[in-house]
Design a protein around this motif. Sequence first.
Motif, PDB file in Angstrom:
ATOM      1  N   VAL A 107       0.846  -1.204   0.000  1.00 57.82           N
ATOM      2  CA  VAL A 107       0.000   0.000   0.000  1.00 57.82           C
ATOM      3  C   VAL A 107       0.879   1.252   0.000  1.00 57.82           C
ATOM      4  CG1 VAL A 107      -1.642   1.352   1.374  1.00 57.82           C
ATOM      5  CG2 VAL A 107      -2.004  -1.101   1.029  1.00 57.82           C
ATOM      6  N   LYS A 108       1.950   1.243   0.777  1.00 62.14           N
ATOM      7  CA  LYS A 108       2.853   2.402   0.814  1.00 62.14           C
ATOM      8  C   LYS A 108       3.470   2.667  -0.558  1.00 62.14           C
ATOM      9  CE  LYS A 108       4.372   2.309   5.629  1.00 62.14           C
ATOM     10  NZ  LYS A 108       5.522   2.047   6.510  1.00 62.14           N
ATOM     11  N   ARG A 109       3.814   1.597  -1.276  1.00 60.08           N
ATOM     12  CA  ARG A 109       4.392   1.761  -2.608  1.00 60.08           C
ATOM     13  C   ARG A 109       3.387   2.356  -3.586  1.00 60.08           C
ATOM     14  NH1 ARG A 109       6.561  -3.296  -1.605  1.00 60.08           N
ATOM     15  NH2 ARG A 109       4.965  -4.308  -2.854  1.00 60.08           N
ATOM     16  N   ARG A 110       2.131   2.093  -3.370  1.00 61.72           N
ATOM     17  CA  ARG A 110       1.085   2.552  -4.299  1.00 61.72           C
ATOM     18  C   ARG A 110       0.507   3.919  -3.924  1.00 61.72           C
ATOM     19  NH1 ARG A 110      -1.350  -2.056  -7.107  1.00 61.72           N
ATOM     20  NH2 ARG A 110      -0.235  -3.917  -6.483  1.00 61.72           N
ATOM     21  N   THR A 111       0.936   4.478  -2.820  1.00 60.43           N
ATOM     22  CA  THR A 111       0.379   5.750  -2.369  1.00 60.43           C
ATOM     23  C   THR A 111       1.477   6.780  -2.161  1.00 60.43           C
ATOM     24  OG1 THR A 111       0.516   5.128  -0.042  1.00 60.43           O
ATOM     25  CG2 THR A 111      -1.545   4.633  -1.173  1.00 60.43           C
ATOM     26  N   THR A 112       1.047   8.032  -2.014  1.00 62.32           N
ATOM     27  CA  THR A 112       1.964   9.108  -1.633  1.00 62.32           C
ATOM     28  C   THR A 112       1.324   9.841  -0.466  1.00 62.32           C
ATOM     29  OG1 THR A 112       0.963  10.775  -3.065  1.00 62.32           O
ATOM     30  CG2 THR A 112       2.708   9.401  -4.038  1.00 62.32           C
ATOM     31  N   ARG A 114       0.512  12.803  -0.177  1.00 64.34           N
ATOM     32  CA  ARG A 114      -0.389  13.878  -0.595  1.00 64.34           C
ATOM     33  C   ARG A 114      -1.668  13.370  -1.278  1.00 64.34           C
ATOM     34  NH1 ARG A 114       4.282  15.132  -2.764  1.00 64.34           N
ATOM     35  NH2 ARG A 114       5.714  16.193  -1.416  1.00 64.34           N
ATOM     36  N   MET A 115      -1.865  12.061  -1.336  1.00 63.29           N
ATOM     37  CA  MET A 115      -3.054  11.526  -2.012  1.00 63.29           C
ATOM     38  C   MET A 115      -4.320  11.870  -1.239  1.00 63.29           C
ATOM     39  SD  MET A 115      -1.803   7.770  -3.252  1.00 63.29           S
ATOM     40  CE  MET A 115      -3.160   7.375  -4.328  1.00 63.29           C
ATOM     41  N   ASN A 116      -5.403  12.127  -1.981  1.00 64.64           N
ATOM     42  CA  ASN A 116      -6.675  12.405  -1.314  1.00 64.64           C
ATOM     43  C   ASN A 116      -7.401  11.077  -1.038  1.00 64.64           C
ATOM     44  OD1 ASN A 116      -8.074  11.570  -3.622  1.00 64.64           O
ATOM     45  ND2 ASN A 116      -8.341  13.656  -4.383  1.00 64.64           N
ATOM     46  N   GLU A 117      -8.484  11.172  -0.326  1.00 65.99           N
ATOM     47  CA  GLU A 117      -9.244   9.988   0.097  1.00 65.99           C
ATOM     48  C   GLU A 117      -9.688   9.143  -1.096  1.00 65.99           C
ATOM     49  OE1 GLU A 117     -13.558   8.995   2.108  1.00 65.99           O
ATOM     50  OE2 GLU A 117     -12.641  10.937   2.517  1.00 65.99           O
ATOM     51  N   ALA A 119      -8.453   8.905  -4.119  1.00 69.23           N
ATOM     52  CA  ALA A 119      -7.307   8.256  -4.771  1.00 69.23           C
ATOM     53  C   ALA A 119      -6.826   7.058  -3.947  1.00 69.23           C
ATOM     54  CB  ALA A 119      -6.177   9.259  -4.965  1.00 69.23           C
ATOM     55  N   ILE A 120      -6.809   7.212  -2.644  1.00 69.67           N
ATOM     56  CA  ILE A 120      -6.382   6.102  -1.773  1.00 69.67           C
ATOM     57  C   ILE A 120      -7.348   4.933  -1.899  1.00 69.67           C
ATOM     58  CG2 ILE A 120      -6.152   5.375   0.645  1.00 69.67           C
ATOM     59  CD1 ILE A 120      -4.879   8.127   1.187  1.00 69.67           C
ATOM     60  N   MET A 121      -8.639   5.211  -1.949  1.00 62.58           N
ATOM     61  CA  MET A 121      -9.632   4.133  -2.025  1.00 62.58           C
ATOM     62  C   MET A 121      -9.522   3.343  -3.328  1.00 62.58           C
ATOM     63  SD  MET A 121     -10.823   4.107   0.900  1.00 62.58           S
ATOM     64  CE  MET A 121     -12.132   2.930   0.797  1.00 62.58           C
ATOM     65  N   THR A 122      -8.995   3.941  -4.377  1.00 59.34           N
ATOM     66  CA  THR A 122      -8.885   3.209  -5.651  1.00 59.34           C
ATOM     67  C   THR A 122      -7.871   2.072  -5.562  1.00 59.34           C
ATOM     68  OG1 THR A 122      -7.187   4.683  -6.558  1.00 59.34           O
ATOM     69  CG2 THR A 122      -9.512   5.218  -7.024  1.00 59.34           C
ATOM     70  N   ILE A 123      -6.941   2.125  -4.641  1.00 55.65           N
ATOM     71  CA  ILE A 123      -5.969   1.030  -4.540  1.00 55.65           C
ATOM     72  C   ILE A 123      -6.607  -0.247  -3.970  1.00 55.65           C
ATOM     73  CG2 ILE A 123      -3.993   2.578  -4.303  1.00 55.65           C
ATOM     74  CD1 ILE A 123      -3.866   1.725  -1.349  1.00 55.65           C
ATOM     75  N   PHE A 124      -7.805  -0.078  -3.378  1.00 57.07           N
ATOM     76  CA  PHE A 124      -8.513  -1.235  -2.837  1.00 57.07           C
ATOM     77  C   PHE A 124      -9.575  -1.759  -3.781  1.00 57.07           C
ATOM     78  CE2 PHE A 124      -7.096   1.219   0.902  1.00 57.07           C
ATOM     79  CZ  PHE A 124      -6.215   0.281   1.419  1.00 57.07           C
ATOM     80  N   SER A 125      -9.727  -1.135  -4.925  1.00 56.37           N
ATOM     81  CA  SER A 125     -10.749  -1.580  -5.880  1.00 56.37           C
ATOM     82  C   SER A 125     -10.270  -2.813  -6.648  1.00 56.37           C
ATOM     83  CB  SER A 125     -11.100  -0.440  -6.835  1.00 56.37           C
ATOM     84  OG  SER A 125      -9.960  -0.119  -7.604  1.00 56.37           O
ATOM     85  N   PRO A 126     -11.209  -3.588  -7.189  1.00 53.13           N
ATOM     86  CA  PRO A 126     -10.815  -4.764  -7.965  1.00 53.13           C
ATOM     87  C   PRO A 126      -9.877  -4.358  -9.100  1.00 53.13           C
ATOM     88  CG  PRO A 126     -13.184  -4.754  -7.611  1.00 53.13           C
ATOM     89  CD  PRO A 126     -12.661  -3.435  -7.128  1.00 53.13           C
ATOM     90  N   GLY A 127      -8.921  -5.187  -9.354  1.00 53.33           N
ATOM     91  CA  GLY A 127      -7.956  -4.870 -10.397  1.00 53.33           C
ATOM     92  C   GLY A 127      -6.641  -4.374  -9.827  1.00 53.33           C
ATOM     93  N   TRP A 128      -6.710  -3.706  -8.686  1.00 54.16           N
ATOM     94  CA  TRP A 128      -5.482  -3.251  -8.049  1.00 54.16           C
ATOM     95  C   TRP A 128      -4.912  -4.373  -7.196  1.00 54.16           C
ATOM     96  CZ3 TRP A 128      -2.293   1.091  -7.451  1.00 54.16           C
ATOM     97  CH2 TRP A 128      -2.558   2.102  -8.357  1.00 54.16           C
ATOM     98  N   GLY A 129      -5.720  -4.972  -6.362  1.00 53.49           N
ATOM     99  CA  GLY A 129      -5.295  -6.071  -5.492  1.00 53.49           C
ATOM    100  C   GLY A 129      -3.955  -5.840  -4.838  1.00 53.49           C
TER     101      GLY A 129
END
Length: 132
Positions: A107-112, A114-117, A119-129
């Motif tokens: 998760v840390k690698r996929r986020t920064t 400064r990301m907003n809420e 944008a962060i939630m998209t890393i938990f959507s199907p396809g990101w896994g």
Amino acid sequence: MKLIPNFAELLHKIKLPSAEKCFFIEDGDEKYIEKWMKNGEITCELEQLFEWINIEYKLKKKNPNHEEKQLAQEIKKRFPVEQWRVIKIFSDHQRKYRYYKKAIEDVKRRTTPRMNEQAIMTIFSPGWGINT
């Protein structure tokens, strides 16, 4: 049945194997637990093995006869009937810790920072896994 020789080292390095692999079988142990072994290794979960040992060898019987008492003493000398739970807890905790640590690192690698809420939630959507 004894703890693996490098248990303390693996414990401190957070590299314990599964609880069943934290023990090695000594000569003569097969006689008592052959039902639960294959190729010198335990084939079931530790909890299942020790529940079976307690029942099969009547370790909790209130008034055992002389033979049952002797057998129970032999079993208690050979197998860690009182201590196995602690080993299982250490092993399970470390396995879960390693899994969650990998998930958090992913998760840390996929986020920064400064990301907003959204944008962060998209890393938990199907396809990101989360890759673990």
